[in-house]
Enzyme design. Sequence first.
Site, PDB file in Angstrom:
ATOM      1  N   ASP A   8       9.559 -15.413  16.310  1.00  0.00           N
ATOM      2  CA  ASP A   8      10.759 -16.248  16.408  1.00  0.00           C
ATOM      3  C   ASP A   8      11.328 -16.082  17.816  1.00  0.00           C
ATOM      4  O   ASP A   8      10.717 -15.414  18.678  1.00  0.00           O
ATOM      5  CB  ASP A   8      11.772 -15.918  15.298  1.00  0.00           C
ATOM      6  CG  ASP A   8      12.497 -14.589  15.514  1.00  0.00           C
ATOM      7  OD1 ASP A   8      12.121 -13.831  16.442  1.00  0.00           O
ATOM      8  OD2 ASP A   8      13.444 -14.295  14.758  1.00  0.00           O
ATOM      9  N   HIS A   9      12.501 -16.693  18.048  1.00  0.00           N
ATOM     10  CA  HIS A   9      13.112 -16.638  19.387  1.00  0.00           C
ATOM     11  C   HIS A   9      13.398 -15.204  19.821  1.00  0.00           C
ATOM     12  O   HIS A   9      13.382 -14.898  21.003  1.00  0.00           O
ATOM     13  CB  HIS A   9      14.415 -17.443  19.386  1.00  0.00           C
ATOM     14  CG  HIS A   9      15.400 -16.957  18.360  1.00  0.00           C
ATOM     15  ND1 HIS A   9      15.234 -17.200  17.002  1.00  0.00           N
ATOM     16  CD2 HIS A   9      16.522 -16.220  18.473  1.00  0.00           C
ATOM     17  CE1 HIS A   9      16.229 -16.644  16.335  1.00  0.00           C
ATOM     18  NE2 HIS A   9      17.023 -16.034  17.201  1.00  0.00           N
ATOM     19  N   CYS A  65       9.419 -10.394  15.620  1.00  0.00           N
ATOM     20  CA  CYS A  65      10.786 -10.917  15.658  1.00  0.00           C
ATOM     21  C   CYS A  65      11.636  -9.858  16.359  1.00  0.00           C
ATOM     22  O   CYS A  65      11.095  -8.960  17.006  1.00  0.00           O
ATOM     23  CB  CYS A  65      11.298 -11.285  14.266  1.00  0.00           C
ATOM     24  SG  CYS A  65      11.406  -9.921  13.083  1.00  0.00           S
ATOM     25  N   THR A  67      13.356  -7.389  15.155  1.00  0.00           N
ATOM     26  CA  THR A  67      13.126  -6.053  14.590  1.00  0.00           C
ATOM     27  C   THR A  67      11.704  -5.845  14.069  1.00  0.00           C
ATOM     28  O   THR A  67      11.290  -4.698  13.868  1.00  0.00           O
ATOM     29  CB  THR A  67      14.073  -5.838  13.392  1.00  0.00           C
ATOM     30  OG1 THR A  67      13.812  -6.895  12.438  1.00  0.00           O
ATOM     31  CG2 THR A  67      15.531  -5.878  13.812  1.00  0.00           C
ATOM     32  N   GLY A  70      11.954  -8.915   9.418  1.00  0.00           N
ATOM     33  CA  GLY A  70      11.990 -10.218   8.741  1.00  0.00           C
ATOM     34  C   GLY A  70      10.614 -10.855   8.674  1.00  0.00           C
ATOM     35  O   GLY A  70      10.194 -11.351   7.614  1.00  0.00           O
ATOM     36  N   HIS A  98      -5.846   3.270   6.437  1.00  0.00           N
ATOM     37  CA  HIS A  98      -5.542   3.469   5.012  1.00  0.00           C
ATOM     38  C   HIS A  98      -5.171   2.193   4.260  1.00  0.00           C
ATOM     39  O   HIS A  98      -5.462   2.085   3.072  1.00  0.00           O
ATOM     40  CB  HIS A  98      -4.399   4.482   4.867  1.00  0.00           C
ATOM     41  CG  HIS A  98      -4.842   5.896   5.118  1.00  0.00           C
ATOM     42  ND1 HIS A  98      -4.081   6.985   4.785  1.00  0.00           N
ATOM     43  CD2 HIS A  98      -5.979   6.392   5.679  1.00  0.00           C
ATOM     44  CE1 HIS A  98      -4.730   8.103   5.128  1.00  0.00           C
ATOM     45  NE2 HIS A  98      -5.878   7.761   5.681  1.00  0.00           N
ATOM     46  N   ARG A 132     -11.447   5.933  -1.260  1.00  0.00           N
ATOM     47  CA  ARG A 132     -10.289   5.941  -2.169  1.00  0.00           C
ATOM     48  C   ARG A 132      -9.213   4.955  -1.710  1.00  0.00           C
ATOM     49  O   ARG A 132      -8.437   4.454  -2.521  1.00  0.00           O
ATOM     50  CB  ARG A 132      -9.709   7.349  -2.278  1.00  0.00           C
ATOM     51  CG  ARG A 132      -9.050   7.882  -1.017  1.00  0.00           C
ATOM     52  CD  ARG A 132      -8.636   9.333  -1.197  1.00  0.00           C
ATOM     53  NE  ARG A 132      -7.837   9.835  -0.094  1.00  0.00           N
ATOM     54  CZ  ARG A 132      -8.330  10.201   1.087  1.00  0.00           C
ATOM     55  NH1 ARG A 132      -9.613  10.075   1.345  1.00  0.00           N
ATOM     56  NH2 ARG A 132      -7.530  10.658   2.038  1.00  0.00           N
ATOM     57  N   HIS A 133      -9.222   4.649  -0.414  1.00  0.00           N
ATOM     58  CA  HIS A 133      -8.217   3.699   0.091  1.00  0.00           C
ATOM     59  C   HIS A 133      -8.520   2.277  -0.367  1.00  0.00           C
ATOM     60  O   HIS A 133      -7.611   1.471  -0.530  1.00  0.00           O
ATOM     61  CB  HIS A 133      -8.125   3.784   1.613  1.00  0.00           C
ATOM     62  CG  HIS A 133      -7.721   5.154   2.070  1.00  0.00           C
ATOM     63  ND1 HIS A 133      -6.477   5.680   1.785  1.00  0.00           N
ATOM     64  CD2 HIS A 133      -8.407   6.113   2.733  1.00  0.00           C
ATOM     65  CE1 HIS A 133      -6.412   6.908   2.275  1.00  0.00           C
ATOM     66  NE2 HIS A 133      -7.569   7.200   2.849  1.00  0.00           N
ATOM     67  N   ARG A 136      -6.911   1.717  -3.670  1.00  0.00           N
ATOM     68  CA  ARG A 136      -5.459   1.499  -3.557  1.00  0.00           C
ATOM     69  C   ARG A 136      -5.137   0.117  -2.985  1.00  0.00           C
ATOM     70  O   ARG A 136      -4.192  -0.544  -3.433  1.00  0.00           O
ATOM     71  CB  ARG A 136      -4.853   2.613  -2.691  1.00  0.00           C
ATOM     72  CG  ARG A 136      -4.965   3.955  -3.394  1.00  0.00           C
ATOM     73  CD  ARG A 136      -4.844   5.129  -2.471  1.00  0.00           C
ATOM     74  NE  ARG A 136      -5.102   6.373  -3.191  1.00  0.00           N
ATOM     75  CZ  ARG A 136      -5.305   7.543  -2.604  1.00  0.00           C
ATOM     76  NH1 ARG A 136      -5.297   7.645  -1.293  1.00  0.00           N
ATOM     77  NH2 ARG A 136      -5.524   8.619  -3.327  1.00  0.00           N
TER      78      ARG A 136
HETATM   79  C1  RB5 Z   1      17.107 -13.225  14.578  1.00  0.00           C
HETATM   80  O1  RB5 Z   1      18.402 -13.131  14.983  1.00  0.00           O
HETATM   81  C2  RB5 Z   1      16.690 -11.960  13.843  1.00  0.00           C
HETATM   82  O2  RB5 Z   1      17.368 -11.891  12.632  1.00  0.00           O
HETATM   83  C3  RB5 Z   1      15.183 -11.970  13.648  1.00  0.00           C
HETATM   84  O3  RB5 Z   1      14.558 -12.001  14.880  1.00  0.00           O
HETATM   85  C4  RB5 Z   1      14.579 -10.806  12.901  1.00  0.00           C
HETATM   86  O4  RB5 Z   1      14.816  -9.590  13.518  1.00  0.00           O
HETATM   87  C5  RB5 Z   1      14.821 -10.761  11.450  1.00  0.00           C
HETATM   88  O5  RB5 Z   1      14.428  -9.835  10.742  1.00  0.00           O
END
Ligand code: RB5
Length: 150
Positions: A8-9, A65, A67, A70, A98, A132-133, A136
């Site tokens: 994403d952006h 993204c 983080t 998401g 694994h 074994r992996h 799972r």
């Molecule tokens: C966008 O603002 C942010 O929510 C997205 O990039 C991401 O980190 C979501 O999990």
Amino acid sequence: MKISLGADHGAFELKEAIKKHLEKKGIEYTDHGCYSKESVDYPKYAYKAAKDVADGNCDFGIICCTTGLGVSMAANKVKGVRAAVCTSNHLAEMTRRHNNANVICMGQAVVTPEQACEMVDIFLSTEFEGGRHQRRVSQLTDIENGCIEV
Ligand code: RB5
């Protein structure tokens, strides 16, 4: 080997850095966007990139993204996808060994482009251990198909 890329952006720049890295290494990719820093909704981009892996058009996915969280949630809703958020070389290695992860997710606010590219190299070059992996990982598929026995 072919890679499915998406972001994403919030990770447009990270995706561009990873693209350059793949190009340097001569690794083919499909870029599913986004294509600018204009605000977009991460589930759609994660879905497009993950689906390309699930459909067998690409061997692995790299989806980012802000983080990494998401896009991993969205990617893991696609049948056949095992997406892992990675924040270290160790995680990038272990999720291949694994979990037989086929998608790596990273966050632009979490890792530097250099760290991300190093994790990509490790992710793409580490083999699944099987054994074994495999049992799972098969159970993950059973959950997906609603038929796990517990
Ligand atoms: C966008 O603002 C942010 O929510 C997205 O990039 C991401 O980190 C979501 O999990």
